[in-house]
Design a protein around this motif. Structure first.
Motif, PDB file in Angstrom:
ATOM      1  N   PRO A 161      29.467 -50.036 -15.295  1.00 60.04           N
ATOM      2  CA  PRO A 161      30.560 -50.456 -14.400  1.00 60.04           C
ATOM      3  C   PRO A 161      31.326 -49.260 -13.853  1.00 60.04           C
ATOM      4  CG  PRO A 161      30.582 -51.733 -16.444  1.00 60.04           C
ATOM      5  CD  PRO A 161      29.597 -50.625 -16.650  1.00 60.04           C
ATOM      6  N   VAL A 162      31.863 -49.415 -12.673  1.00 59.10           N
ATOM      7  CA  VAL A 162      32.642 -48.354 -12.038  1.00 59.10           C
ATOM      8  C   VAL A 162      34.004 -48.255 -12.726  1.00 59.10           C
ATOM      9  CG1 VAL A 162      33.728 -47.591  -9.895  1.00 59.10           C
ATOM     10  CG2 VAL A 162      31.451 -48.647  -9.846  1.00 59.10           C
ATOM     11  N   ASP A 163      34.360 -47.037 -13.149  1.00 55.10           N
ATOM     12  CA  ASP A 163      35.658 -46.791 -13.786  1.00 55.10           C
ATOM     13  C   ASP A 163      36.574 -46.138 -12.744  1.00 55.10           C
ATOM     14  OD1 ASP A 163      37.822 -46.213 -15.325  1.00 55.10           O
ATOM     15  OD2 ASP A 163      36.710 -45.201 -16.922  1.00 55.10           O
ATOM     16  N   PRO A 164      37.531 -46.878 -12.181  1.00 54.88           N
ATOM     17  CA  PRO A 164      38.380 -46.292 -11.131  1.00 54.88           C
ATOM     18  C   PRO A 164      39.193 -45.104 -11.600  1.00 54.88           C
ATOM     19  CG  PRO A 164      38.576 -48.692 -11.164  1.00 54.88           C
ATOM     20  CD  PRO A 164      37.844 -48.295 -12.409  1.00 54.88           C
ATOM     21  N   VAL A 165      39.574 -45.063 -12.875  1.00 62.58           N
ATOM     22  CA  VAL A 165      40.379 -43.950 -13.386  1.00 62.58           C
ATOM     23  C   VAL A 165      39.521 -42.714 -13.568  1.00 62.58           C
ATOM     24  CG1 VAL A 165      41.847 -43.188 -15.275  1.00 62.58           C
ATOM     25  CG2 VAL A 165      41.951 -45.577 -14.494  1.00 62.58           C
ATOM     26  N   ALA A 166      38.370 -42.863 -14.211  1.00 61.68           N
ATOM     27  CA  ALA A 166      37.514 -41.706 -14.470  1.00 61.68           C
ATOM     28  C   ALA A 166      36.950 -41.123 -13.182  1.00 61.68           C
ATOM     29  CB  ALA A 166      36.384 -42.105 -15.414  1.00 61.68           C
ATOM     30  N   LEU A 167      36.652 -41.953 -12.204  1.00 63.28           N
ATOM     31  CA  LEU A 167      36.087 -41.483 -10.938  1.00 63.28           C
ATOM     32  C   LEU A 167      37.147 -41.197  -9.883  1.00 63.28           C
ATOM     33  CD1 LEU A 167      33.014 -43.894 -10.669  1.00 63.28           C
ATOM     34  CD2 LEU A 167      33.070 -41.561 -11.545  1.00 63.28           C
ATOM     35  N   ASP A 174      40.764 -52.827  -5.011  1.00 62.30           N
ATOM     36  CA  ASP A 174      41.365 -53.470  -3.848  1.00 62.30           C
ATOM     37  C   ASP A 174      40.321 -53.815  -2.786  1.00 62.30           C
ATOM     38  OD1 ASP A 174      43.823 -53.196  -5.057  1.00 62.30           O
ATOM     39  OD2 ASP A 174      44.228 -51.253  -4.096  1.00 62.30           O
ATOM     40  N   ILE A 175      39.285 -52.983  -2.718  1.00 60.93           N
ATOM     41  CA  ILE A 175      38.236 -53.207  -1.716  1.00 60.93           C
ATOM     42  C   ILE A 175      37.131 -54.114  -2.268  1.00 60.93           C
ATOM     43  CG2 ILE A 175      36.509 -52.059  -0.272  1.00 60.93           C
ATOM     44  CD1 ILE A 175      38.328 -49.612  -0.227  1.00 60.93           C
ATOM     45  N   VAL A 176      36.695 -53.825  -3.506  1.00 59.55           N
ATOM     46  CA  VAL A 176      35.631 -54.601  -4.152  1.00 59.55           C
ATOM     47  C   VAL A 176      36.286 -55.688  -4.996  1.00 59.55           C
ATOM     48  CG1 VAL A 176      33.685 -54.521  -5.734  1.00 59.55           C
ATOM     49  CG2 VAL A 176      34.098 -52.618  -4.156  1.00 59.55           C
ATOM     50  N   LYS A 177      36.167 -56.918  -4.563  1.00 56.04           N
ATOM     51  CA  LYS A 177      36.836 -58.020  -5.249  1.00 56.04           C
ATOM     52  C   LYS A 177      36.084 -58.490  -6.494  1.00 56.04           C
ATOM     53  CE  LYS A 177      40.019 -58.050  -2.150  1.00 56.04           C
ATOM     54  NZ  LYS A 177      41.368 -57.538  -2.491  1.00 56.04           N
ATOM     55  N   ASP A 209      25.464 -54.292  -2.820  1.00 53.34           N
ATOM     56  CA  ASP A 209      26.365 -54.561  -1.690  1.00 53.34           C
ATOM     57  C   ASP A 209      27.749 -53.958  -1.926  1.00 53.34           C
ATOM     58  OD1 ASP A 209      24.330 -55.909  -0.475  1.00 53.34           O
ATOM     59  OD2 ASP A 209      24.994 -57.904  -1.137  1.00 53.34           O
ATOM     60  N   ASN A 210      28.217 -53.964  -3.161  1.00 58.84           N
ATOM     61  CA  ASN A 210      29.514 -53.351  -3.459  1.00 58.84           C
ATOM     62  C   ASN A 210      29.493 -51.851  -3.182  1.00 58.84           C
ATOM     63  OD1 ASN A 210      30.581 -55.786  -4.237  1.00 58.84           O
ATOM     64  ND2 ASN A 210      30.279 -55.444  -6.432  1.00 58.84           N
ATOM     65  N   ALA A 211      28.381 -51.191  -3.545  1.00 57.53           N
ATOM     66  CA  ALA A 211      28.275 -49.752  -3.292  1.00 57.53           C
ATOM     67  C   ALA A 211      28.261 -49.459  -1.792  1.00 57.53           C
ATOM     68  CB  ALA A 211      27.013 -49.204  -3.955  1.00 57.53           C
ATOM     69  N   ILE A 212      27.552 -50.289  -1.042  1.00 61.89           N
ATOM     70  CA  ILE A 212      27.517 -50.092   0.413  1.00 61.89           C
ATOM     71  C   ILE A 212      28.876 -50.388   1.022  1.00 61.89           C
ATOM     72  CG2 ILE A 212      26.444 -50.897   2.547  1.00 61.89           C
ATOM     73  CD1 ILE A 212      23.915 -51.512   0.932  1.00 61.89           C
ATOM     74  N   LEU A 213      29.556 -51.413   0.503  1.00 61.63           N
ATOM     75  CA  LEU A 213      30.858 -51.782   1.047  1.00 61.63           C
ATOM     76  C   LEU A 213      31.883 -50.676   0.843  1.00 61.63           C
ATOM     77  CD1 LEU A 213      32.876 -53.863   2.214  1.00 61.63           C
ATOM     78  CD2 LEU A 213      33.143 -54.739  -0.124  1.00 61.63           C
ATOM     79  N   TYR A 214      31.912 -50.080  -0.341  1.00 59.96           N
ATOM     80  CA  TYR A 214      32.963 -49.095  -0.624  1.00 59.96           C
ATOM     81  C   TYR A 214      32.623 -47.715  -0.053  1.00 59.96           C
ATOM     82  CZ  TYR A 214      36.415 -46.370  -3.189  1.00 59.96           C
ATOM     83  OH  TYR A 214      37.457 -45.539  -3.512  1.00 59.96           O
ATOM     84  N   ASN A 215      31.350 -47.310  -0.157  1.00 59.79           N
ATOM     85  CA  ASN A 215      30.988 -45.953   0.254  1.00 59.79           C
ATOM     86  C   ASN A 215      30.483 -45.876   1.691  1.00 59.79           C
ATOM     87  OD1 ASN A 215      31.036 -44.352  -2.509  1.00 59.79           O
ATOM     88  ND2 ASN A 215      29.990 -46.301  -2.930  1.00 59.79           N
ATOM     89  N   GLY A 216      30.067 -46.994   2.251  1.00 56.66           N
ATOM     90  CA  GLY A 216      29.510 -46.972   3.595  1.00 56.66           C
ATOM     91  C   GLY A 216      28.003 -46.817   3.555  1.00 56.66           C
ATOM     92  N   ALA A 217      27.317 -47.443   4.502  1.00 54.15           N
ATOM     93  CA  ALA A 217      25.853 -47.385   4.512  1.00 54.15           C
ATOM     94  C   ALA A 217      25.330 -46.001   4.817  1.00 54.15           C
ATOM     95  CB  ALA A 217      25.306 -48.399   5.525  1.00 54.15           C
ATOM     96  N   ALA A 218      26.096 -45.186   5.536  1.00 54.17           N
ATOM     97  CA  ALA A 218      25.626 -43.851   5.917  1.00 54.17           C
ATOM     98  C   ALA A 218      25.854 -42.814   4.833  1.00 54.17           C
ATOM     99  CB  ALA A 218      26.314 -43.410   7.202  1.00 54.17           C
TER     100      ALA A 218
END
Length: 670
Positions: A161-167, A174-177, A209-218
């Protein structure tokens, strides 16, 4: 299987044992003379007791015959047509009290299948149907997931899982629900039997899809997510299990013929492991007959012999019957006299609505009810649809004249008679494992008085080694304690124990001892993390109850089953592992040391070798060592005397030779 040695449960207060002794005397005085006479003439047989040195050593020789014989309780007719079973109950060491336990009347209508919407909730029926294909779905999901993770060298980005504090990404939530990762998906696949393939596909794609949504497809991460998403879609479309659960495959199952495909489990014929039979012949003495060999069976005497015993020692019944009537039930030429080792196939049943075929075990169909009645079977899907339409019809026309069919009665585990032992163990289990309080049921399903015969040679040895004379048979009470759990609306037997109790009437040195002969389980208890705690609690609770009734020593046998052995369950799941001897001993030591000792149930733990074999071996080895040392001393003395004599002889020869040489030298000088 029971045991790790001997657990002594001596009470801290001798008064407790004395009180039970007085109650035993009181009960014994009030016993009916006829029952006492019946006890004296009860047939011998069963396992030898684990008590004194010779008797217990004999008990370790033959493990296959130690099964409690389930007796038939006397039935008392009740005025209302019901039947009350007289179930013996032990409240002290070996003295049974009879109590009445209500059982359903004979007119009770048993259900053809337990998957009936009138008996089980819709959610439980759906969960059962899903569990039938859980292994296939799990294997397919893991196969797809492993292939996708191997397809890209940066797949580790989605493993946790993505750790918002560590990363340092405070706006991630807020972006990934709905956060998701492949590690969470894998955990759900392994741990949840109701996890469908559709839910698996949705969660896996959500992680990408969450990774693409937050980081962008490019972005670099978005590019990796896009590639892995495409790899997942390819693996998903190519998987056979996924295609097998599509609507068109479901429709094909409806038209499948008998023995081709089950609508519920989506598999063909099921061949289960053959039951293990034991030879009654004189040379085998109850030894298991290999599954892949034939055996001779006589239905009149219920005896089964292996081929070797039958050819070497023809049964007396066969000779006698042939001499009287010219025919024998043991005819080798008759096909019915020999039982070939064919793998039994699970019977089928056809749905009366959709004409689909279903395994009886998959549909939870009672074969005896199906054979005795003409009731039509309806598969779970059709039964649920009919139940929904019936509810709608009742709402539209509440005053209809048609009477609904009678609801069958389900015989639950909780309807079995209770005893003091079952109530005690169940109460302790509810306190120790609260998550099982609502679904677990403990019942004592067999309580039988027996007399266990002591073999003549062993009895003669015991008389020779002991100052007191022992009886040729020992009074005992055998018990079978079972743990049931309600899983998806159905009671499942998940754990059982065969127990033997030798009360005060057994006589020395067997009096006031209990023997845990067999423990067996299947790994279906839920949740999985509660299995070890539940099994340990049942065993320690039985020891506590035995101690309260005045028993002072418990014997347990630590020996894992060999391949092909059957204990309570003649077959186990293929993925259930058998513990090694060392692991099993450690398990029992933890039960006795960590649980029973901590609660004051057990005061000391030892084993058979330390208590009986090691002292005898130590004494014998000491005697042998003394004899060997004495022999060495004698041999050393003989060698010393011989060497002294030899040295004296050699010295005199040397002196003689030297003297002769001196004489010769003098002659030369002259």
């Amino acid at each position: 299987r029971g045991g790790g040695g001997t657990a002594t449960a001596t009470s801290s207060s001798p008064r407790v044992v004395e009180e039970f002794s007085e109650s035993e005397v009181a009960v014994r005085e009030t016993k009916d003379a006829a029952s006492s006479q019946e006890e004296k003439t009860s047939p011998s047989g069963g396992p030898p007791p684990p008590s004194s040195v010779p008797v217990k050593a004999e008990a370790t020789a033959d493990r296959d015959d130690r099964r409690p014989h389930v007796g038939t309780a006397d039935a008392v007719r009740r005025p209302g047509g019901g039947v009350s079973a007289v179930v013996p109950r032990t409240d002290n060491t070996g003295d049974d009290e009879e109590h009445l336990a209500e059982t359903p009347p004979k007119a009770t209508r048993l259900p053809l299948t337990l998957l009936d919407p009138r008996l089980v909730a819709r959610a439980q029926i759906e969960a059962h149907v899903l569990s039938l294909t859980a292994d296939d779905r799990r294997a397919a999901s893991l196969r797809i997931l492993d292939g996708v993770e191997r397809s890209h060298r940066h797949s580790w980005l989605f493993a946790q899982p993505v750790d918002p504090v560590a990363l340092d990404v405070p706006d991630y939530l807020d972006i990934v629900k709905e956060p998701m990762d492949l590690g969470t998906v894998r955990a759900r696949v392994v741990g949840d039997d109701a996890y469908t393939l559709e839910a698996f596909r949705r969660d896996a794609l959500l992680a990408f899809d969450n990774a693409i949504l937050y980081n962008g497809a490019a972005s670099e991460v978005g590019s990796v997510a896009t590639e892995m998403r495409a790899a997942f879609e390819t693996a998903w479309s190519d998987d056979d299990v996924h295609r097998a659960q599509q609507p068109e495959a479901e429709a094909a199952a409806h038209g499948a013929g008998h023995g081709e495909r089950c609508k519920l489990c989506r598999k063909g014929a099921r061949h289960f492991e053959q039951r293990v039979y034991r030879c009654d012949g004189p040379s085998c003495n109850g030894r298991a007959i290999p599954r892949r060999t034939a055996s001779y069976y006589d239905a009149s005497t219920r005896q089964r012999w292996c081929r070797l015993c039958f050819e070497k020692f023809p049964p007396a019944s066969a000779t006698a019957s042939s001499s009287r009537s010219g025919s024998s039930s043991w005819q080798r030429e008759e096909p019915l006299a020999i039982s070939e080792p064919e793998a039994p196939e699970e019977p089928w049943v056809q749905c009366a609505t959709c004409a689909a075929w279903v395994h009886q075990i998959c549909g939870l169909v009672d074969g005896a009810v199906a054979a005795a009645t003409d009731e039509e079977y309806h598969c779970p899907d059709c039964a649920l649809r009919a139940s929904s339409s019936a509810v709608d019809d009742d709402a539209d026309d509440a005053g209809g004249a048609a009477q609904p069919p009678p609801v069958p009665t389900v015989l639950r585990a909780r309807a079995l008679p209770e005893t003091d032992l079952s109530r005690f163990v169940e109460a302790r289990l509810a306190r120790a494992v609260p998550e099982l309080a609502a679904t677990a049921t403990v019942r004592e399903v067999a309580t039988c008085r027996e007399r266990h015969a002591v073999k003549p040679r062993f009895l003669a040895r015991h008389h020779r080694d002991s100052k007191s004379k022992s009886s040729s048979s020992i009074a005992a009470v055998s018990r079978c304690l079972c743990l049931f759990q309600e899983i998806d609306g159905v009671d499942v037997l998940v754990f059982g124990a065969y127990l033997y109790e030798y009360g005060a009437e057994a006589g020395a040195p067997n009096a006031r001892r209990v023997y845990v002969s067999y423990l067996d389980s299947v790994h279906y208890l839920r949740p999985r993390a509660a299995r070890t705690r539940a099994y340990r609690c049942v065993l320690s609770a039985y020891l506590a109850h035995a101690k309260h009734r005045g028993f002072h020593t418990a014997h347990l046998w630590a020996c894992p089953p060999k391949r092909g052995d059957s204990y309570l369950f003649y077959a186990h799941p293929k993925d259930q592992k058998t513990p090694s001897p060392d692991r099993l001993k450690k398990w029992y030591r933890r039960v006795l040391d960590d649980d029973a000792k901590a609660e004051g149930i057990v005061v000391s733990v030892s084993n058979f070798f330390d208590d009986h074999l090691e002292p005898a071996l130590t004494e014998a080895s000491k005697a042998v060592a003394d004899a060997v040392a004495a022999a060495h001393d004698r041999q050393r003395q003989r060698r010393s005397v011989t060497s002294s004599a030899t040295r004296s002889a050699v010295a005199s020869k040397v002196l003689t030779r030297r003297g002769s040489r001196i004489v010769n030298d003098d002659d030369d000088d002259d």
